[in-house]
Design a protein around this motif. Structure first.
Motif, PDB file in Angstrom:
ATOM      1  N   MET A 173      65.095  40.012  35.520  1.00  0.00           N
ATOM      2  CA  MET A 173      64.201  38.964  36.006  1.00  0.00           C
ATOM      3  C   MET A 173      63.838  38.030  34.856  1.00  0.00           C
ATOM      4  O   MET A 173      63.520  38.471  33.759  1.00  0.00           O
ATOM      5  CB  MET A 173      62.929  39.586  36.586  1.00  0.00           C
ATOM      6  CG  MET A 173      61.899  38.565  37.051  1.00  0.00           C
ATOM      7  SD  MET A 173      60.496  39.275  37.938  1.00  0.00           S
ATOM      8  CE  MET A 173      59.816  40.369  36.679  1.00  0.00           C
ATOM      9  N   ARG A 174      63.907  36.729  35.123  1.00  0.00           N
ATOM     10  CA  ARG A 174      63.549  35.744  34.113  1.00  0.00           C
ATOM     11  C   ARG A 174      62.106  35.319  34.288  1.00  0.00           C
ATOM     12  O   ARG A 174      61.625  35.120  35.400  1.00  0.00           O
ATOM     13  CB  ARG A 174      64.479  34.527  34.204  1.00  0.00           C
ATOM     14  CG  ARG A 174      65.939  34.854  33.902  1.00  0.00           C
ATOM     15  CD  ARG A 174      66.767  33.587  33.754  1.00  0.00           C
ATOM     16  NE  ARG A 174      68.181  33.944  33.633  1.00  0.00           N
ATOM     17  CZ  ARG A 174      69.087  33.704  34.560  1.00  0.00           C
ATOM     18  NH1 ARG A 174      68.754  33.088  35.679  1.00  0.00           N
ATOM     19  NH2 ARG A 174      70.341  34.074  34.388  1.00  0.00           N
ATOM     20  N   ILE A 175      61.434  35.117  33.174  1.00  0.00           N
ATOM     21  CA  ILE A 175      60.031  34.738  33.198  1.00  0.00           C
ATOM     22  C   ILE A 175      59.842  33.404  33.910  1.00  0.00           C
ATOM     23  O   ILE A 175      58.820  33.160  34.563  1.00  0.00           O
ATOM     24  CB  ILE A 175      59.456  34.701  31.760  1.00  0.00           C
ATOM     25  CG1 ILE A 175      57.930  34.544  31.786  1.00  0.00           C
ATOM     26  CG2 ILE A 175      60.114  33.621  30.927  1.00  0.00           C
ATOM     27  CD1 ILE A 175      57.293  34.713  30.419  1.00  0.00           C
ATOM     28  N   THR A 176      60.836  32.529  33.813  1.00  0.00           N
ATOM     29  CA  THR A 176      60.742  31.220  34.453  1.00  0.00           C
ATOM     30  C   THR A 176      60.662  31.332  35.977  1.00  0.00           C
ATOM     31  O   THR A 176      60.102  30.450  36.636  1.00  0.00           O
ATOM     32  CB  THR A 176      61.935  30.344  34.051  1.00  0.00           C
ATOM     33  OG1 THR A 176      63.151  31.117  34.149  1.00  0.00           O
ATOM     34  CG2 THR A 176      61.797  29.863  32.611  1.00  0.00           C
ATOM     35  N   GLU A 177      61.222  32.376  36.536  1.00  0.00           N
ATOM     36  CA  GLU A 177      61.155  32.571  37.991  1.00  0.00           C
ATOM     37  C   GLU A 177      59.709  32.768  38.424  1.00  0.00           C
ATOM     38  O   GLU A 177      59.285  32.252  39.474  1.00  0.00           O
ATOM     39  CB  GLU A 177      62.001  33.777  38.401  1.00  0.00           C
ATOM     40  CG  GLU A 177      63.494  33.626  38.147  1.00  0.00           C
ATOM     41  CD  GLU A 177      64.253  34.911  38.439  1.00  0.00           C
ATOM     42  OE1 GLU A 177      63.812  35.689  39.311  1.00  0.00           O
ATOM     43  OE2 GLU A 177      65.271  35.159  37.777  1.00  0.00           O
ATOM     44  N   LEU A 178      58.933  33.524  37.641  1.00  0.00           N
ATOM     45  CA  LEU A 178      57.532  33.754  37.986  1.00  0.00           C
ATOM     46  C   LEU A 178      56.727  32.464  37.854  1.00  0.00           C
ATOM     47  O   LEU A 178      55.871  32.161  38.697  1.00  0.00           O
ATOM     48  CB  LEU A 178      56.934  34.845  37.102  1.00  0.00           C
ATOM     49  CG  LEU A 178      57.537  36.243  37.230  1.00  0.00           C
ATOM     50  CD1 LEU A 178      56.701  37.249  36.448  1.00  0.00           C
ATOM     51  CD2 LEU A 178      57.642  36.675  38.680  1.00  0.00           C
ATOM     52  N   HIS A 182      53.668  41.486  32.854  1.00  0.00           N
ATOM     53  CA  HIS A 182      54.961  41.157  33.452  1.00  0.00           C
ATOM     54  C   HIS A 182      56.124  41.354  32.478  1.00  0.00           C
ATOM     55  O   HIS A 182      57.196  41.813  32.871  1.00  0.00           O
ATOM     56  CB  HIS A 182      54.960  39.703  33.926  1.00  0.00           C
ATOM     57  CG  HIS A 182      53.991  39.421  35.035  1.00  0.00           C
ATOM     58  ND1 HIS A 182      52.754  38.846  34.818  1.00  0.00           N
ATOM     59  CD2 HIS A 182      54.074  39.638  36.369  1.00  0.00           C
ATOM     60  CE1 HIS A 182      52.122  38.707  35.967  1.00  0.00           C
ATOM     61  NE2 HIS A 182      52.887  39.186  36.925  1.00  0.00           N
ATOM     62  N   PHE A 183      55.910  40.972  31.215  1.00  0.00           N
ATOM     63  CA  PHE A 183      56.982  41.027  30.217  1.00  0.00           C
ATOM     64  C   PHE A 183      56.415  41.507  28.883  1.00  0.00           C
ATOM     65  O   PHE A 183      55.227  41.328  28.601  1.00  0.00           O
ATOM     66  CB  PHE A 183      57.620  39.639  30.016  1.00  0.00           C
ATOM     67  CG  PHE A 183      58.347  39.128  31.220  1.00  0.00           C
ATOM     68  CD1 PHE A 183      59.696  39.378  31.409  1.00  0.00           C
ATOM     69  CD2 PHE A 183      57.667  38.405  32.188  1.00  0.00           C
ATOM     70  CE1 PHE A 183      60.351  38.918  32.530  1.00  0.00           C
ATOM     71  CE2 PHE A 183      58.316  37.934  33.323  1.00  0.00           C
ATOM     72  CZ  PHE A 183      59.664  38.198  33.495  1.00  0.00           C
ATOM     73  N   VAL A 184      57.298  42.103  28.082  1.00  0.00           N
ATOM     74  CA  VAL A 184      56.921  42.629  26.770  1.00  0.00           C
ATOM     75  C   VAL A 184      57.721  41.910  25.690  1.00  0.00           C
ATOM     76  O   VAL A 184      58.947  42.036  25.621  1.00  0.00           O
ATOM     77  CB  VAL A 184      57.171  44.147  26.685  1.00  0.00           C
ATOM     78  CG1 VAL A 184      56.780  44.663  25.302  1.00  0.00           C
ATOM     79  CG2 VAL A 184      56.397  44.889  27.772  1.00  0.00           C
ATOM     80  N   ASN A 185      57.023  41.121  24.862  1.00  0.00           N
ATOM     81  CA  ASN A 185      57.679  40.489  23.716  1.00  0.00           C
ATOM     82  C   ASN A 185      57.971  41.524  22.640  1.00  0.00           C
ATOM     83  O   ASN A 185      57.113  42.360  22.336  1.00  0.00           O
ATOM     84  CB  ASN A 185      56.765  39.434  23.100  1.00  0.00           C
ATOM     85  CG  ASN A 185      56.729  38.139  23.859  1.00  0.00           C
ATOM     86  OD1 ASN A 185      56.547  38.131  25.077  1.00  0.00           O
ATOM     87  ND2 ASN A 185      56.876  37.035  23.149  1.00  0.00           N
ATOM     88  N   VAL A 186      59.155  41.441  22.053  1.00  0.00           N
ATOM     89  CA  VAL A 186      59.509  42.325  20.944  1.00  0.00           C
ATOM     90  C   VAL A 186      59.682  41.470  19.695  1.00  0.00           C
ATOM     91  O   VAL A 186      60.554  40.596  19.642  1.00  0.00           O
ATOM     92  CB  VAL A 186      60.793  43.117  21.234  1.00  0.00           C
ATOM     93  CG1 VAL A 186      61.105  44.056  20.067  1.00  0.00           C
ATOM     94  CG2 VAL A 186      60.650  43.918  22.528  1.00  0.00           C
ATOM     95  N   GLY A 197      62.642  50.575  31.940  1.00  0.00           N
ATOM     96  CA  GLY A 197      62.063  49.941  33.112  1.00  0.00           C
ATOM     97  C   GLY A 197      61.129  48.780  32.836  1.00  0.00           C
ATOM     98  O   GLY A 197      60.499  48.259  33.751  1.00  0.00           O
ATOM     99  N   LEU A 198      61.028  48.350  31.568  1.00  0.00           N
ATOM    100  CA  LEU A 198      60.177  47.211  31.210  1.00  0.00           C
ATOM    101  C   LEU A 198      61.021  45.945  31.101  1.00  0.00           C
ATOM    102  O   LEU A 198      62.244  46.007  30.965  1.00  0.00           O
ATOM    103  CB  LEU A 198      59.462  47.492  29.891  1.00  0.00           C
ATOM    104  CG  LEU A 198      58.514  48.695  29.910  1.00  0.00           C
ATOM    105  CD1 LEU A 198      58.118  49.086  28.494  1.00  0.00           C
ATOM    106  CD2 LEU A 198      57.279  48.403  30.740  1.00  0.00           C
ATOM    107  N   ASN A 199      60.365  44.796  31.167  1.00  0.00           N
ATOM    108  CA  ASN A 199      61.051  43.508  31.061  1.00  0.00           C
ATOM    109  C   ASN A 199      60.830  42.922  29.669  1.00  0.00           C
ATOM    110  O   ASN A 199      59.747  42.408  29.389  1.00  0.00           O
ATOM    111  CB  ASN A 199      60.521  42.528  32.116  1.00  0.00           C
ATOM    112  CG  ASN A 199      60.821  42.978  33.523  1.00  0.00           C
ATOM    113  OD1 ASN A 199      61.928  43.380  33.838  1.00  0.00           O
ATOM    114  ND2 ASN A 199      59.818  42.910  34.402  1.00  0.00           N
ATOM    115  N   PRO A 200      61.819  43.004  28.790  1.00  0.00           N
ATOM    116  CA  PRO A 200      61.600  42.534  27.417  1.00  0.00           C
ATOM    117  C   PRO A 200      61.856  41.040  27.244  1.00  0.00           C
ATOM    118  O   PRO A 200      62.642  40.424  27.972  1.00  0.00           O
ATOM    119  CB  PRO A 200      62.629  43.336  26.620  1.00  0.00           C
ATOM    120  CG  PRO A 200      63.760  43.529  27.585  1.00  0.00           C
ATOM    121  CD  PRO A 200      63.140  43.652  28.949  1.00  0.00           C
ATOM    122  N   ILE A 201      61.168  40.461  26.266  1.00  0.00           N
ATOM    123  CA  ILE A 201      61.454  39.114  25.775  1.00  0.00           C
ATOM    124  C   ILE A 201      61.938  39.268  24.340  1.00  0.00           C
ATOM    125  O   ILE A 201      61.229  39.819  23.491  1.00  0.00           O
ATOM    126  CB  ILE A 201      60.217  38.206  25.834  1.00  0.00           C
ATOM    127  CG1 ILE A 201      59.795  37.977  27.297  1.00  0.00           C
ATOM    128  CG2 ILE A 201      60.503  36.865  25.158  1.00  0.00           C
ATOM    129  CD1 ILE A 201      58.529  37.140  27.444  1.00  0.00           C
TER     130      ILE A 201
END
Length: 293
Positions: A1-6, A41-45, A68-72
């Motif tokens: 999932m892309r952050i831009t979609e949200l 929603h997302f986790v920056n690394v 299962g997390l959404n990374p950036i």
């Protein structure tokens, strides 16, 4: 999932930041992320944050994604030339990691290897352009990519509370022109400055997440005022942290301050980015107090 979609769906997007360990044992970090960051929603690394050598951002992103997390994927220009940067972007896309944040990066003299030679072949603007170019099937040398090109959600950073707002707006405009699709800000402690900045930044039509740091102590705030560009913590907040040292030490005061800032800024932005600096366990309480749980 892309952050831009949200963002496109009108959601108020919450992200939080984690720093990879200085070693290869990552299980503890992953378990903490699963426990405390389930509400974001997302986790920056981060990518060798503050020029301190750590486990790589891309490898950490892959582990978090598998958990299962959404990374950036944060990517800085400090340590790689354009060949390596483009290669890492392709590697990320191949691994299914398509959310990126492009940064220039802190100078090596600030970190734990001050003798290291900095690269800075590209900066954040030209890195955004490189990612945009890869999406067209070309690299910076004008060469064709093989097969279908990658697609990224391309993020950038801006400092809304900087002394030079006009310069920040110019940088923001250049980053948008290079392909930036969303922005995360430097830490905000002065909501009135952020709101004023956002009135001017809305001309670019890009979603902005207000950057939030949970202040740990008065000493930390004074250090940031002296050493962190684009950040100023008012004396009133420092006095608030000094008023009850036990409450501050427990993180209660810092969470209250951060939640208050989020509530004040929320009507003027499209999300919040939390830089917990090791206080990931305070994020659930922060989200609850800020009305974001």
């Amino acid at each position: 999932m892309r952050i831009t979609e949200l963002f496109d769906n009108g959601e108020f997007v919450v992200t939080a930041e984690v720093g990879p360990p200085k070693g290869i044992h990552i299980d503890g970090m992953v378990e903490e992320a699963k426990k405390y960051l389930s509400g974001v929603h997302f986790v920056n690394v981060t990518d060798n944050q503050s020029s301190v050598m750590r486990l790589g951002s891309l490898a950490t992103c892959k582990v978090l994604k598998d958990a299962g997390l959404n990374p950036i994927f944060q990517l800085t220009c400090r340590d790689r030339n354009r060949i390596a940067l483009q290669s890492d972007l392709l590697s990320a896309a191949m691994l299914g990691i398509d959310n990126i944040l492009c940064l220039t990066g802190d100078h090596t003299k600030l970190g734990d290897h001050p003798q290291a030679k900095p690269v800075f072949d590209l900066d954040s603007v030209s890195l955004l352009y490189a990612a945009s170019l890869l999406e067209t099937g070309k690299d910076l040398g004008g060469n064709d990519l093989v097969g279908e090109p990658p697609k990224f959600a391309k993020g950038a950073v801006v400092s809304p509370c900087s002394d030079s707002v006009d310069a920040q707006l110019v940088k923001m405009e250049r980053k948008v022109a290079a392909g930036a699709e969303y922005f995360q800000t430097q830490a905000v402690f002065e909501p009135e400055k952020f709101i004023k900045f956002m009135e001017q930044a809305k001309q670019f039509g890009k979603p902005v997440q207000v950057g939030i740091i949970i202040p740990k102590s008065a000493g930390m705030c004074k250090f940031m005022n002296k050493n962190v560009a684009g950040v100023h913590i008012p004396d009133a907040l420092i006095e608030e942290l000094q008023a009850d040292k036990e409450k501050t030490k427990a993180g209660i005061t810092g969470v209250e301050i951060a939640a208050r800032i989020i509530r004040e800024c929320k009507p003027y932005c499209q999300g919040v980015h939390i830089m917990s600096l090791g206080w990931e366990d305070k994020i659930p309480a922060l989200l609850e107090q800020a009305g974001l749980k």
